[in-house]
Design a protein around this motif. Sequence first.
Motif, PDB file in Angstrom:
ATOM      1  N   VAL A   1       0.848  -1.203   0.000  1.00  0.00           N
ATOM      2  CA  VAL A   1       0.000   0.000   0.000  1.00  0.00           C
ATOM      3  C   VAL A   1       0.880   1.249   0.000  1.00  0.00           C
ATOM      4  CG1 VAL A   1      -1.682   1.319   1.345  1.00  0.00           C
ATOM      5  CG2 VAL A   1      -1.961  -1.149   1.089  1.00  0.00           C
ATOM      6  N   ALA A   2       1.948   1.224   0.798  1.00  0.00           N
ATOM      7  CA  ALA A   2       2.868   2.358   0.856  1.00  0.00           C
ATOM      8  C   ALA A   2       3.495   2.608  -0.510  1.00  0.00           C
ATOM      9  CB  ALA A   2       3.947   2.102   1.904  1.00  0.00           C
ATOM     10  N   ALA A   3       3.910   1.559  -1.177  1.00  0.00           N
ATOM     11  CA  ALA A   3       4.514   1.687  -2.500  1.00  0.00           C
ATOM     12  C   ALA A   3       3.501   2.217  -3.505  1.00  0.00           C
ATOM     13  CB  ALA A   3       5.067   0.341  -2.960  1.00  0.00           C
ATOM     14  N   PHE A   4       2.267   1.731  -3.437  1.00  0.00           N
ATOM     15  CA  PHE A   4       1.229   2.158  -4.369  1.00  0.00           C
ATOM     16  C   PHE A   4       0.896   3.642  -4.189  1.00  0.00           C
ATOM     17  CE2 PHE A   4      -3.218   2.759  -5.592  1.00  0.00           C
ATOM     18  CZ  PHE A   4      -3.171   2.334  -6.905  1.00  0.00           C
ATOM     19  N   LEU A   5       0.805   4.100  -2.926  1.00  0.00           N
ATOM     20  CA  LEU A   5       0.451   5.503  -2.651  1.00  0.00           C
ATOM     21  C   LEU A   5       1.665   6.434  -2.652  1.00  0.00           C
ATOM     22  CD1 LEU A   5      -2.199   5.068   0.189  1.00  0.00           C
ATOM     23  CD2 LEU A   5      -2.602   5.513  -2.238  1.00  0.00           C
ATOM     24  N   GLY A   6       2.858   5.859  -2.717  1.00  0.00           N
ATOM     25  CA  GLY A   6       4.061   6.675  -2.706  1.00  0.00           C
ATOM     26  C   GLY A   6       4.367   7.244  -1.329  1.00  0.00           C
TER      27      GLY A   6
ATOM     28  N   ARG B   1      -3.465   4.949   9.540  1.00  0.00           N
ATOM     29  CA  ARG B   1      -4.332   3.951  10.173  1.00  0.00           C
ATOM     30  C   ARG B   1      -4.649   4.372  11.610  1.00  0.00           C
ATOM     31  NH1 ARG B   1      -1.282  -1.030  10.880  1.00  0.00           N
ATOM     32  NH2 ARG B   1      -0.724  -0.038  12.814  1.00  0.00           N
ATOM     33  N   ALA B   2      -3.645   4.813  12.345  1.00  0.00           N
ATOM     34  CA  ALA B   2      -3.837   5.232  13.739  1.00  0.00           C
ATOM     35  C   ALA B   2      -4.765   6.445  13.816  1.00  0.00           C
ATOM     36  CB  ALA B   2      -2.496   5.554  14.388  1.00  0.00           C
ATOM     37  N   ASP B   3      -4.709   7.328  12.819  1.00  0.00           N
ATOM     38  CA  ASP B   3      -5.561   8.521  12.802  1.00  0.00           C
ATOM     39  C   ASP B   3      -6.972   8.221  12.298  1.00  0.00           C
ATOM     40  OD1 ASP B   3      -3.415   9.959  13.722  1.00  0.00           O
ATOM     41  OD2 ASP B   3      -2.880  10.801  11.763  1.00  0.00           O
ATOM     42  N   GLY B   4      -7.208   6.987  11.865  1.00  0.00           N
ATOM     43  CA  GLY B   4      -8.537   6.589  11.406  1.00  0.00           C
ATOM     44  C   GLY B   4      -8.843   6.998   9.985  1.00  0.00           C
ATOM     45  N   ILE B   5      -7.832   7.364   9.232  1.00  0.00           N
ATOM     46  CA  ILE B   5      -8.049   7.786   7.856  1.00  0.00           C
ATOM     47  C   ILE B   5      -8.188   6.583   6.943  1.00  0.00           C
ATOM     48  CG2 ILE B   5      -6.978   9.033   5.930  1.00  0.00           C
ATOM     49  CD1 ILE B   5      -5.831  10.859   8.299  1.00  0.00           C
ATOM     50  N   ILE B   6      -7.379   5.568   7.168  1.00  0.00           N
ATOM     51  CA  ILE B   6      -7.518   4.313   6.426  1.00  0.00           C
ATOM     52  C   ILE B   6      -7.732   3.188   7.440  1.00  0.00           C
ATOM     53  CG2 ILE B   6      -6.137   5.099   4.453  1.00  0.00           C
ATOM     54  CD1 ILE B   6      -3.807   3.469   5.550  1.00  0.00           C
ATOM     55  N   LYS B   7      -8.319   2.123   6.958  1.00  0.00           N
ATOM     56  CA  LYS B   7      -8.620   0.995   7.847  1.00  0.00           C
ATOM     57  C   LYS B   7      -8.056  -0.297   7.272  1.00  0.00           C
ATOM     58  CE  LYS B   7     -12.960   2.932   9.616  1.00  0.00           C
ATOM     59  NZ  LYS B   7     -12.531   4.230   9.651  1.00  0.00           N
ATOM     60  N   GLU B   8      -7.662  -1.163   8.186  1.00  0.00           N
ATOM     61  CA  GLU B   8      -7.200  -2.494   7.775  1.00  0.00           C
ATOM     62  C   GLU B   8      -8.411  -3.295   7.312  1.00  0.00           C
ATOM     63  OE1 GLU B   8      -3.514  -3.742  10.503  1.00  0.00           O
ATOM     64  OE2 GLU B   8      -5.344  -3.304  11.625  1.00  0.00           O
ATOM     65  N   TYR B   9      -8.134  -4.267   6.461  1.00  0.00           N
ATOM     66  CA  TYR B   9      -9.213  -5.142   5.989  1.00  0.00           C
ATOM     67  C   TYR B   9      -9.825  -5.868   7.168  1.00  0.00           C
ATOM     68  CZ  TYR B   9     -11.615  -8.877   3.542  1.00  0.00           C
ATOM     69  OH  TYR B   9     -12.559  -9.757   3.101  1.00  0.00           O
ATOM     70  N   LYS B  10      -8.980  -6.432   7.988  1.00  0.00           N
ATOM     71  CA  LYS B  10      -9.407  -7.030   9.244  1.00  0.00           C
ATOM     72  C   LYS B  10      -8.472  -6.487  10.305  1.00  0.00           C
ATOM     73  CE  LYS B  10     -11.363 -11.320   7.564  1.00  0.00           C
ATOM     74  NZ  LYS B  10     -11.302 -12.758   7.596  1.00  0.00           N
ATOM     75  N   THR B  11      -9.029  -5.963  11.362  1.00  0.00           N
ATOM     76  CA  THR B  11      -8.242  -5.322  12.405  1.00  0.00           C
ATOM     77  C   THR B  11      -7.145  -6.238  12.908  1.00  0.00           C
ATOM     78  OG1 THR B  11     -10.218  -4.096  13.066  1.00  0.00           O
ATOM     79  CG2 THR B  11      -8.390  -4.110  14.613  1.00  0.00           C
ATOM     80  N   GLY B  12      -5.928  -5.676  12.969  1.00  0.00           N
ATOM     81  CA  GLY B  12      -4.791  -6.398  13.500  1.00  0.00           C
ATOM     82  C   GLY B  12      -4.087  -7.300  12.503  1.00  0.00           C
TER      83      GLY B  12
ATOM     84  N   THR C   1      -7.301   3.631  -1.027  1.00  0.00           N
ATOM     85  CA  THR C   1      -7.064   4.698  -2.000  1.00  0.00           C
ATOM     86  C   THR C   1      -8.168   5.749  -1.932  1.00  0.00           C
ATOM     87  OG1 THR C   1      -5.950   3.103  -3.432  1.00  0.00           O
ATOM     88  CG2 THR C   1      -6.628   5.177  -4.434  1.00  0.00           C
ATOM     89  N   GLN C   2      -9.422   5.315  -1.890  1.00  0.00           N
ATOM     90  CA  GLN C   2     -10.539   6.260  -1.824  1.00  0.00           C
ATOM     91  C   GLN C   2     -10.502   7.082  -0.533  1.00  0.00           C
ATOM     92  OE1 GLN C   2     -13.955   3.756  -2.393  1.00  0.00           O
ATOM     93  NE2 GLN C   2     -13.715   3.711  -4.629  1.00  0.00           N
ATOM     94  N   ASN C   3     -10.222   6.432   0.583  1.00  0.00           N
ATOM     95  CA  ASN C   3     -10.155   7.148   1.856  1.00  0.00           C
ATOM     96  C   ASN C   3      -8.990   8.142   1.878  1.00  0.00           C
ATOM     97  OD1 ASN C   3     -12.384   5.815   2.829  1.00  0.00           O
ATOM     98  ND2 ASN C   3     -11.192   4.253   3.889  1.00  0.00           N
ATOM     99  N   TYR C   4      -7.870   7.733   1.314  1.00  0.00           N
ATOM    100  CA  TYR C   4      -6.704   8.613   1.286  1.00  0.00           C
ATOM    101  C   TYR C   4      -6.969   9.829   0.386  1.00  0.00           C
ATOM    102  CZ  TYR C   4      -1.877  10.205   0.953  1.00  0.00           C
ATOM    103  OH  TYR C   4      -0.737  10.967   1.000  1.00  0.00           O
ATOM    104  N   ILE C   5      -7.602   9.620  -0.759  1.00  0.00           N
ATOM    105  CA  ILE C   5      -7.936  10.732  -1.660  1.00  0.00           C
ATOM    106  C   ILE C   5      -8.919  11.676  -0.974  1.00  0.00           C
ATOM    107  CG2 ILE C   5      -9.127  11.331  -3.809  1.00  0.00           C
ATOM    108  CD1 ILE C   5      -7.825   8.807  -5.045  1.00  0.00           C
ATOM    109  N   ALA C   6      -9.905  11.142  -0.301  1.00  0.00           N
ATOM    110  CA  ALA C   6     -10.862  11.992   0.430  1.00  0.00           C
ATOM    111  C   ALA C   6     -10.145  12.815   1.500  1.00  0.00           C
ATOM    112  CB  ALA C   6     -11.953  11.127   1.058  1.00  0.00           C
ATOM    113  N   PHE C   7      -9.204  12.173   2.186  1.00  0.00           N
ATOM    114  CA  PHE C   7      -8.416  12.872   3.203  1.00  0.00           C
ATOM    115  C   PHE C   7      -7.634  14.021   2.575  1.00  0.00           C
ATOM    116  CE2 PHE C   7      -4.042  13.073   4.950  1.00  0.00           C
ATOM    117  CZ  PHE C   7      -4.327  13.688   6.155  1.00  0.00           C
ATOM    118  N   LEU C   8      -7.009  13.783   1.431  1.00  0.00           N
ATOM    119  CA  LEU C   8      -6.240  14.829   0.762  1.00  0.00           C
ATOM    120  C   LEU C   8      -7.139  15.976   0.297  1.00  0.00           C
ATOM    121  CD1 LEU C   8      -3.681  12.748  -1.337  1.00  0.00           C
ATOM    122  CD2 LEU C   8      -3.269  14.013   0.791  1.00  0.00           C
ATOM    123  N   LYS C   9      -8.340  15.637  -0.172  1.00  0.00           N
ATOM    124  CA  LYS C   9      -9.272  16.669  -0.619  1.00  0.00           C
ATOM    125  C   LYS C   9      -9.707  17.547   0.550  1.00  0.00           C
ATOM    126  CE  LYS C   9     -11.327  14.588  -4.721  1.00  0.00           C
ATOM    127  NZ  LYS C   9     -12.552  14.020  -5.291  1.00  0.00           N
TER     128      LYS C   9
END
Length: 164
Positions: free
Chosen positions: A9-14, A24-35, A45-53
């Motif tokens: 994910v880090a590589a994909f988002l740069g 993740r800790a700030d609640g901007i993105i979420k794990e598929y299954k916690t932990g 990607t959608q959550n990160y783009i919304a955060f940037l907007k």
Amino acid sequence: MKVYTTKAVAAFLGLSERRIRQLRADGIIKEYKTGTGVYDLRDVTQNYIAFLKRGTNADTIDYNTEKARLIRAKRENEELELRSRKKELHESNDIEKLLSTMLINFKSRLMALPAKLAPVIAAKTDKAEIFKIIKAATDEALNELSDYDTVFGTKEDNNEETGK
């Protein structure tokens, strides 16, 4: 649905893996299954783009607000320039020079009073007459301070402007 690791994910988002964990800790993105440390790439990607907007408070720039501030600054600058041309506004260094000259002249006048008045007062015996002489000389020195037009040359400037 495919899930991806923090590294992928880090590589994909740069971003760095650490930044992914912060998001993740700030609640901007979420794990598929916690932990699990794996993410649905589409959701992330959608959550990160919304955060940037949305941006953060410090990074948010409202175009209209900024344009209004620029226009206000330009207007204030033009008003100051106009006041300066109308000689309603003066540079601080000019005022400082004038006040300095005026105070130096006043100091010189006060310092000269004893030498000027000593011979005159030495011949006098009447206290009231001595007081009047000292008072007149002091008032003359103070009047120089209060004569704004002479000190700042405004009478001469006005005569030059009107052609008199």
